[in-house]
Design a protein around this motif. Structure first.
Motif, short mmCIF file in Angstrom:
data_model
loop_
_atom_site.label_atom_id
_atom_site.label_comp_id
_atom_site.label_asym_id
_atom_site.label_seq_id
_atom_site.Cartn_x
_atom_site.Cartn_y
_atom_site.Cartn_z
N GLY A 103 -10.98 39.51 15.71
CA GLY A 103 -12.40 39.46 15.36
C GLY A 103 -13.21 40.56 16.02
O GLY A 103 -13.02 40.89 17.18
N LEU A 104 -14.16 41.10 15.26
CA LEU A 104 -15.08 42.10 15.80
C LEU A 104 -16.50 41.70 15.40
O LEU A 104 -16.73 41.20 14.31
N GLU A 105 -17.44 41.95 16.30
CA GLU A 105 -18.84 41.68 16.05
C GLU A 105 -19.56 43.01 15.88
O GLU A 105 -19.63 43.82 16.81
N LEU A 106 -20.10 43.24 14.69
CA LEU A 106 -20.72 44.53 14.40
C LEU A 106 -22.12 44.61 15.00
O LEU A 106 -22.85 43.63 15.03
N PRO A 107 -22.51 45.81 15.45
CA PRO A 107 -23.87 46.00 15.95
C PRO A 107 -24.85 46.14 14.79
O PRO A 107 -24.52 46.64 13.72
#
Length: 319
Positions: free
Chosen positions: A31-35
């Motif tokens: 999982g990645l959280e985008l800015p």
């Protein structure tokens, strides 16, 4: 405010790709959280494929790359109204990958990477989905112990940020068997139906003309007919605003100069056929050759060399 992205793991028989999630805390091992306020602008998937990723700054044909094999997903995003720099967009993603156990194989910025030349080693979605300022971009590629690969490119336009995240997840799917005839050097990918050719050309900005035949080591195009040219001609004649570049490619056998010349002559032969036999306007088509600088797969096997000998149609303009 953040926009959360879940990069889902795939089972060996199921290609999942990138899945958007609405809750910032919902994440899995990938999982990645985008800015910023990110919105998806384009997506392209390939099952059981391969892609080379640069792991050093541009060094011409000697640029070191890692060949990632598996299910490939390319997703582009636009961050509207953001003041984040290219570095500020990529930095938190790098930190998240490292926290999940990924090794950062390489990271660089625009001119340090190699500017124009380096950018064109990358398989990016076309404008307007993915915009790249050749003087302002950041790149990284990372890999974990299970040989999953993530590549990220960030760049800016005057009022927006852009990023493409490419993931490769290993798959157990067997490779495609290629059995070209002995007498000619056949480009291996089958020609698509007209609709599929148009869809790939418009979604990816390029399409392999997979049924073309040239005598080994020669630039003269076989007599045909070739279904891919019929379909490309039909597309161009019904889309007179589109301009394409025919790009010739070779394997890595022989010197770069001779391969580049041969690939350009083959692209020119295809251009001439489209004009003379199918009536396509010469103003819509140009021809270039880049030899072995952009392989689809490794040249380490005969099957790989067969795949790399090809001519592609690349959209240059839709104006």
């Amino acid at each position: 405010m953040t926009f959360s992205l879940r990069l889902a793991l795939c089972l060996p028989t199921l290609f999942c790709g990138l899945i958007c999630a609405g809750h910032a805390q919902a994440r899995d091992l990938f999982g990645l959280e985008l800015p910023g306020a990110a919105s998806e602008t384009g997506r392209h998937s390939e099952a059981a494929s391969a892609e080379p990723f640069p792991v050093r700054a541009y060094q011409g044909v000697d640029t070191p790359r890692i060949m990632a094999e598996g299910d490939i997903e390319r997703v582009a995003y636009r961050l509207t109204g953001t003041s984040l720099t290219s570095y500020q967009m990529i930095s938190p993603l790098r930190e998240q990958l490292e926290a999940q156990g990924f090794d950062i194989l390489f990271t660089c910025a625009d001119t340090v990477c190699g500017g124009f030349d380096f950018r064109y080693l990358l398989d990016l979605l076309p404008e307007p989905a993915m915009h790249v300022d050749l003087g302002d971009y950041q790149y990284l590629v990372a890999q974990d112990d299970s040989e999953r690969v993530v590549s990220i490119l960030t760049s800016r336009a005057p009022t927006s940020g852009f990023m493409q995240i490419t993931t490769v997840v290993p798959t157990d799917a067997p490779p495609v068997e290629l059995t070209p005839p002995d007498s000619t050097e056949i480009l291996p990918q089958l020609a698509q139906p007209t609709g599929a050719l148009a869809t790939q050309l418009e979604s990816r900005g390029r399409v392999v003309l997979g049924d073309l035949a040239f005598d080994t080591g020669a630039a003269t195009l076989g007599d045909g007919p070739f279904a891919s040219l019929q379909r490309l001609a039909s597309y161009l004649m019904t889309h007179p605003e589109v301009r394409i570049v025919l790009v010739g490619h070779t394997d890595n056998v022989g010197a770069l100069d001779s391969n580049t010349a041969l690939s350009r002559k083959r692209a020119q032969s295809v251009r001439q056929r489209l004009i003379s036999r199918y009536g396509v306007s010469s103003a819509q088509i140009s021809a270039e050759g880049i030899g072995y600088l952009a392989p689809l797969v490794s040249n380490g096997t005969e099957e790989g060399r067969d795949q790399n000998r090809r001519v592609e149609a690349v959209i240059a303009s839709t104006q």
